[in-house]
Design a protein around this motif. Structure first.
Motif, PDB file in Angstrom:
ATOM      1  N   LYS A  81       6.452   7.245  40.640  1.00 39.60           N
ATOM      2  CA  LYS A  81       5.847   8.557  40.464  1.00 39.60           C
ATOM      3  C   LYS A  81       5.979   9.014  39.004  1.00 39.60           C
ATOM      4  N   GLU A  82       5.036   9.834  38.572  1.00 34.61           N
ATOM      5  CA  GLU A  82       5.142  10.403  37.230  1.00 34.61           C
ATOM      6  C   GLU A  82       6.368  11.307  37.140  1.00 34.61           C
ATOM      7  N   ASN A  83       6.573  12.105  38.188  1.00 32.69           N
ATOM      8  CA  ASN A  83       7.789  12.903  38.298  1.00 32.69           C
ATOM      9  C   ASN A  83       8.790  12.081  39.093  1.00 32.69           C
ATOM     10  N   LYS A  84       9.886  11.692  38.474  1.00 30.46           N
ATOM     11  CA  LYS A  84      10.824  10.753  39.098  1.00 30.46           C
ATOM     12  C   LYS A  84      11.802  11.417  40.067  1.00 30.46           C
ATOM     13  N   ILE A  90      12.193  12.201  46.292  1.00 27.55           N
ATOM     14  CA  ILE A  90      11.468  12.916  47.342  1.00 27.55           C
ATOM     15  C   ILE A  90      11.781  12.266  48.688  1.00 27.55           C
ATOM     16  N   ALA A 125       9.001   3.024  45.019  1.00 26.89           N
ATOM     17  CA  ALA A 125       8.018   4.095  45.169  1.00 26.89           C
ATOM     18  C   ALA A 125       8.505   5.383  44.511  1.00 26.89           C
ATOM     19  N   GLN A 126       9.808   5.656  44.614  1.00 30.43           N
ATOM     20  CA  GLN A 126      10.353   6.850  43.978  1.00 30.43           C
ATOM     21  C   GLN A 126      10.166   6.788  42.462  1.00 30.43           C
ATOM     22  N   LEU A 149       9.142  10.377  50.884  1.00 28.78           N
ATOM     23  CA  LEU A 149       8.768   9.005  50.535  1.00 28.78           C
ATOM     24  C   LEU A 149       9.644   7.989  51.269  1.00 28.78           C
ATOM     25  N   SER A 159       8.939   3.304  34.253  1.00 35.32           N
ATOM     26  CA  SER A 159      10.046   3.399  35.207  1.00 35.32           C
ATOM     27  C   SER A 159      11.113   2.359  34.900  1.00 35.32           C
ATOM     28  N   GLU A 188       2.280   2.434  33.940  1.00 32.97           N
ATOM     29  CA  GLU A 188       3.094   3.538  34.440  1.00 32.97           C
ATOM     30  C   GLU A 188       4.440   3.050  34.977  1.00 32.97           C
ATOM     31  N   SER A 216      12.816   2.445  49.432  1.00 35.47           N
ATOM     32  CA  SER A 216      11.892   3.430  48.854  1.00 35.47           C
ATOM     33  C   SER A 216      12.043   3.567  47.342  1.00 35.47           C
ATOM     34  N   LYS A 274      17.321  12.425  40.346  1.00 36.93           N
ATOM     35  CA  LYS A 274      16.580  11.165  40.247  1.00 36.93           C
ATOM     36  C   LYS A 274      17.531  10.030  40.606  1.00 36.93           C
TER      37      LYS A 274
END
Length: 384
Positions: A250-253, A256, A246-247, A259, A338, A334, A243, A305
């Motif tokens: 996100k804009e907010n790292k 989650i 995918a983590q 996910l 990351s 984006e 995951s 994070k």
């Protein structure tokens, strides 16, 4: 290839408080290579013993683990004369033998003039059998993937490294040097800091072979999951690992759990998450509730994070084609951010002794990283 850890190893050799050394680190970051190269350079010879490759070695540590008896037995079994201060005794994959690990205590107490270095996986050493770990009787060093500076050394661009290390102000870097550094940084994003990947790039000067090496490393890590993790936790560890792209997309790292799997809760996956962190495969950067010293005292256990140990492995796990990094693509913008954050964490964590943190303001604003200095806290914002 030259590793910066050599400087710390030389300091260990000369230290008045030298004890048996444990070199920790994730698998395949170059622990064995680094100690062997150090031994060849600074000792008359190296007595090398691999506990994973030779299971019979463990039998040499049964019964009496007096250092003199062990040295005598190791000399006979290897056919090598082991001399005080002149021979580097190297126990590799020492986590495979609790008795060998425990013997380090007696080397420290009764035979400190023998130079003993060991290497092992972070997780295996930390989870060693109770009573076997020589608390207070060993020195520790940790090895990480090669940094960007080490990469520059490896590709024979040491002058660029020296230029960066000597720069003490914020005046602009001349374009001709800046552009060259950016090009090398993009290459580093692709091949990362795993020694085998870098060696392959130096030999071939192309990225496809590096991706093959990285995929093999990722498969080896998956096999490690099945070898060291409890059966019920293997799917959880694998799910968190897979995951990660995918983590980070996100804009907010912030990590989650949903996910990882729909309906997942922290309590279901906290052991698997700890396993990955202890093994050195991921870095957890925790949210600080306040920008105060010491940051660790204000760190959240629930908000964090996660970054991978190596930006090249992140690219391989993401299935990202190398030319996208080199050439750029508006659809990649984006996730390129990351990559840059992961690279930054990967460079900072080995250099910091106090950990790495971030800060948010009720979900309205975020500072990517907080660095704790001697007297203050430095906020660091990362832009691709």
């Amino acid at each position: 290839m030259k590793r910066d850890i050599e400087i710390q190893l030389e300091m260990w050799k000369k230290s008045v408080r030298r004890k048996p050394l444990i070199l920790q680190g994730a698998r395949q970051v170059g622990k064995t290579y680094s100690i062997l190269e150090f031994g060849k350079k600074f000792y008359a010879n190296v007595a090398y013993f691999d506990f994973e490759e030779n299971e019979n070695l463990n039998s040499l540590f049964t019964g009496d683990i007096n250092p003199e008896r062990i040295i005598s037995t190791l000399s006979l079994s290897s056919g090598m004369k082991i001399e005080r201060g002149k021979t580097l005794i190297f126990f590799d994959e020492i986590q495979e033998s609790s008795r060998a690990l425990n013997s380090l205590k007696y080397f420290a107490e009764k035979a400190s003039d023998y130079h003993v270095a060991t290497a092992g996986s972070l997780l295996g050493i930390q989870l060693s059998r109770p009573g076997s770990f020589p608390v207070g009787k060993v020195n520790f060093l940790t090895l990480y993937p090669l940094s960007f500076y080490e990469f520059l050394d490896a590709i024979e661009e040491t002058n660029l490294r020296m230029f960066l290390e000597d720069k003490k102000d914020f005046s602009p870097i001349p374009d001709i040097i800046h552009n060259k550094l950016i090009d090398y940084l993009k290459i580093y994003y692709i091949i990362g800091g795993m020694p085998e990947s870098l060696k392959t790039y130096i030999q071939t000067r192309e990225s496809t072979s590096c991706r093959i090496v990285q995929q093999e490393i990722l498969k080896a890590y998956l096999l490690d999951f099945s070898r060291h993790v409890d059966g019920t936790d293997i799917p959880k560890v694998s799910a968190i690992w897979n995951s990660l792209p995918a983590q980070l997309a996100k804009e907010n790292k912030k990590f989650i759990f949903k996910l990882v799997r729909e309906g997942a809760r922290a309590r279901m996956y906290e052991d698997a998450l700890s396993w990955l962190e202890l093994s050195g495969l991921i870095y957890c950067v925790r949210e600080a509730a306040a920008a105060r010293i010491p940051l660790r005292s204000y760190a959240s256990s629930k908000a964090f994070k996660i970054y991978m140990l190596d930006v090249g492995l992140l690219g391989a796990l993401s299935g990202l084609r190398p030319h996208i990094i080199l050439e750029g693509n508006k659809l990649f913008t984006e996730f390129f951010g990351s990559f840059t954050e992961n690279y930054t964490a990967q460079e900072l964590i080995p250099a910091l002794k106090t950990g790495l943190f971030y800060w948010t303001s009720e979900g309205k604003a975020e500072v990517d990283f907080l660095l704790e200095g001697k007297k203050d806290i430095v906020p660091l914002e990362v832009k691709a």
